[in-house]
Design a protein around this motif. Sequence first.
Motif, PDB file in Angstrom:
ATOM      1  N   ASN A   1       0.502  -1.109   0.129  1.00 42.18           N
ATOM      2  CA  ASN A   1      -0.105  -0.091  -0.265  1.00 42.18           C
ATOM      3  C   ASN A   1       1.105   0.661  -0.529  1.00 42.18           C
ATOM      4  O   ASN A   1       0.305   2.302  -0.883  1.00 42.18           O
ATOM      5  CB  ASN A   1      -1.173  -0.092   1.416  1.00 42.18           C
ATOM      6  CG  ASN A   1      -1.612   0.710   0.910  1.00 42.18           C
ATOM      7  OD1 ASN A   1      -2.916   0.743   0.178  1.00 42.18           O
ATOM      8  ND2 ASN A   1      -3.062   0.985   1.873  1.00 42.18           N
ATOM      9  N   THR A   2       2.042   1.383   0.232  1.00 40.93           N
ATOM     10  CA  THR A   2       2.773   2.583   0.743  1.00 40.93           C
ATOM     11  C   THR A   2       4.150   2.311   0.475  1.00 40.93           C
ATOM     12  O   THR A   2       4.588   3.748   0.168  1.00 40.93           O
ATOM     13  CB  THR A   2       2.464   2.704   2.279  1.00 40.93           C
ATOM     14  OG1 THR A   2       3.320   1.547   3.233  1.00 40.93           O
ATOM     15  CG2 THR A   2       1.081   3.326   2.621  1.00 40.93           C
ATOM     16  N   ASP A   3       4.479   1.199  -0.101  1.00 39.65           N
ATOM     17  CA  ASP A   3       6.191   0.457  -0.468  1.00 39.65           C
ATOM     18  C   ASP A   3       6.104   0.187  -1.374  1.00 39.65           C
ATOM     19  O   ASP A   3       5.839  -0.224  -2.731  1.00 39.65           O
ATOM     20  CB  ASP A   3       7.148  -0.508   0.819  1.00 39.65           C
ATOM     21  CG  ASP A   3       6.839   0.404   2.223  1.00 39.65           C
ATOM     22  OD1 ASP A   3       6.208   1.698   2.359  1.00 39.65           O
ATOM     23  OD2 ASP A   3       6.776  -0.781   3.116  1.00 39.65           O
ATOM     24  N   PHE A   4       7.420   0.301  -2.101  1.00 49.26           N
ATOM     25  CA  PHE A   4       7.915  -0.096  -3.659  1.00 49.26           C
ATOM     26  C   PHE A   4       9.088  -1.217  -3.390  1.00 49.26           C
ATOM     27  O   PHE A   4      10.307  -0.374  -2.581  1.00 49.26           O
ATOM     28  CB  PHE A   4       8.501   1.055  -4.326  1.00 49.26           C
ATOM     29  CG  PHE A   4       8.737   0.393  -5.266  1.00 49.26           C
ATOM     30  CD1 PHE A   4       8.423  -0.241  -6.733  1.00 49.26           C
ATOM     31  CD2 PHE A   4      10.174   1.361  -6.056  1.00 49.26           C
ATOM     32  CE1 PHE A   4       8.756  -0.254  -8.278  1.00 49.26           C
ATOM     33  CE2 PHE A   4      11.196   0.538  -6.936  1.00 49.26           C
ATOM     34  CZ  PHE A   4      10.368  -0.191  -8.356  1.00 49.26           C
ATOM     35  N   PHE A   5       9.320  -2.434  -3.750  1.00 45.84           N
ATOM     36  CA  PHE A   5      10.278  -2.451  -3.712  1.00 45.84           C
ATOM     37  C   PHE A   5      10.835  -3.355  -4.667  1.00 45.84           C
ATOM     38  O   PHE A   5      10.500  -4.209  -5.666  1.00 45.84           O
ATOM     39  CB  PHE A   5      10.382  -4.113  -2.256  1.00 45.84           C
ATOM     40  CG  PHE A   5       8.766  -4.618  -2.698  1.00 45.84           C
ATOM     41  CD1 PHE A   5       9.175  -6.098  -3.235  1.00 45.84           C
ATOM     42  CD2 PHE A   5       7.078  -4.280  -2.210  1.00 45.84           C
ATOM     43  CE1 PHE A   5       8.435  -7.028  -3.598  1.00 45.84           C
ATOM     44  CE2 PHE A   5       6.524  -5.662  -2.625  1.00 45.84           C
ATOM     45  CZ  PHE A   5       6.262  -6.634  -3.115  1.00 45.84           C
TER      46      PHE A   5
END
Lengths: 248, 248, 248
Positions: free
Chosen positions: A156-160
């Motif tokens: 929801n809030t992180d790119f990895f």
Amino acid sequence: MFKAEILGETLKDGVEALTIIVDEARVHLGKEGVYARNADPSYVAMVQFELSAKAFENYETDEEVVTLDLKKMQDILELASRTDVIKIALDENRLALSFGDLKYTIALLSPYSIKKEPKVPKVEPAAHVVITGKEFRWAVKAAGKVSDNIALGCTNTDFFMEALGDSDSMRLELSKDQLIDVSRTDGKSEEVKSLFSLEFLLEMSKAVGKASEVAIDIGKNIPLKVGFDFADGNGRVSYLLAPRIGQE
Amino acid sequence: MFKAEILGETLKDGVEALTIIVDEARVHLGKEGVYARNADPSYVAMVQFELSAKAFENYETDEEVVTLDLKKMQDILELASRTDVIKIALDENRLALSFGDLKYTIALLSPYSIKKEPKVPKVEPAAHVVITGKEFRWAVKAAGKVSDNIALGCTNTDFFMEALGDSDSMRLELSKDQLIDVSRTDGKSEEVKSLFSLEFLLEMSKAVGKASEVAIDIGKNIPLKVGFDFADGNGRVSYLLAPRIGQE
Amino acid sequence: MFKAEILGETLKDGVEALTIIVDEARVHLGKEGVYARNADPSYVAMVQFELSAKAFENYETDEEVVTLDLKKMQDILELASRTDVIKIALDENRLALSFGDLKYTIALLSPYSIKKEPKVPKVEPAAHVVITGKEFRWAVKAAGKVSDNIALGCTNTDFFMEALGDSDSMRLELSKDQLIDVSRTDGKSEEVKSLFSLEFLLEMSKAVGKASEVAIDIGKNIPLKVGFDFADGNGRVSYLLAPRIGQE
């Protein structure tokens, strides 16, 4: 008929963006500007390219379609500085490039020498991320230390980015405040990711690395879209990369 | 007997100028200075080399003729800085080179290991051009993008280089005001040109590229002569290059 | 259990010092710090390595012994800057390295995959010399121009390196005032020297070259010892190199 003048910088960057995917490209010289859509020989990656007539110092055309030897153009353009104004002209089956005291004439390729224009697949991405080109390039390099495949994903809030080698692994996580933007376009919040070939991402990162903002569209086992502007916003390049199968 | 001291800069530049054409050279250590005339193994190119005794810090000789392994000398001279004073001495069949805390002794080659000194062909050039070394180097590089052969030519007022590849061409034109000098020595005005091997011109441009002024003598299908000073005017290098046949 | 934090600079330099001799190393993670003793596959060279727990930002251990893939670690550490703090943790059979937004997990190697720890030979050197790392590196490079073997030797007051090729020779002599220190430990004054492989000295000089002071112990046909500090004096690396036979 096609006659144009363009800044060295713009022509160099434009040609480089195309050579990431193809050595030879079918290019449309339309009234509004130049556009192209070319797939790599294995149809794993595709480039969509647009450069508005506004990006040129001068621009006159009769709606031509040409097949260009990009590698030869790139080799010649090494001699042009980024501030040179380069004259381009179509002359029968040849393209003339002039700058400084130099004039080159190079042969156009046969339109039958390259693949047909690919169809752009319809993709509904689950998430949209914006990062700097520099960060994108660095992350791809970091993943390459342990594997030939990289997963790009989003919560929801992180790119990895994740790389799983035979015995080693790498994970790079960028949270909301480290990104220019991150949003879920599917309204959901569980993690989504897709796996891609390092080789293509490394190639793309050469052109992408110069952009101040790179837009990344990702989803669950769907093609990746990486887009960025060049030529002061008068040009846009988008790469599409098919996912690899084999990792959940 | 030969004993001398010379600035690193002068010895480095001198050895490099010779290595453009030959790896091993017969060199005369005369009362007035050092001179050499050597042809490449295929007899396509020749170097004439002169370095006055004035270019040395110290210079004592008994009129020796030595055959030098230039590549080994160049490799050793990489360790010398341009401001080092280098001591050179002949010691039986060996050459001693000393600088800083280092002393090298290298074997002289057998005089029978290399070709005889070539005769200098008599050439009556049609035009004389003077340009900067940098411009010469750049022009040769530009021509190399499309062909392995370059034509050098002259009209009454312009100097030009031309390269014709199988499908592509390049032309570089420098007019009177872009040149240090241009003049017709044959009193005529129609265009003359000769065709040369890119490979040799590329090699020559490495040494030529450092010179502030390069004198070029050209004509119609005759050898090219490219000459420049070094060692503050106390040295002179001239390259002669045989023309290729096949282009009018 | 092993958990530690260390400055990028210290970890990079430490790993590099080991990779000069081995690609894979057995490393002890003891209460007082890290130590290792590894020989190259041919048993010609050996490295002794110590890094005090004081060199770490944090250091907790249960006295572990691990076998590390140094080349992979070095490849990953290229991404870390010298000022990054790097977290290291043992996690079952894996080593975790974290810095910035990145986390790598790499497999430990089987302890049976590498050679046993070598015994350190007892050596009674005849002379002790201290020079700068930069000078050491330069001297080894200079010797490499003429031979694959270098003799290192000492008189009462001078340190020298000598290389004898088939036809060429080199000698570098540094007298007392050019050295940080020189002393005879055998109380004698006649010249002593030993002959060594250039290949290993060249490798060593990569790590040694960064040290401000390098201690060299030499004698007559005995192993060479080259030692230097790193990590602000909290680490020490010593290389031992077996002599070659064949030169008096």
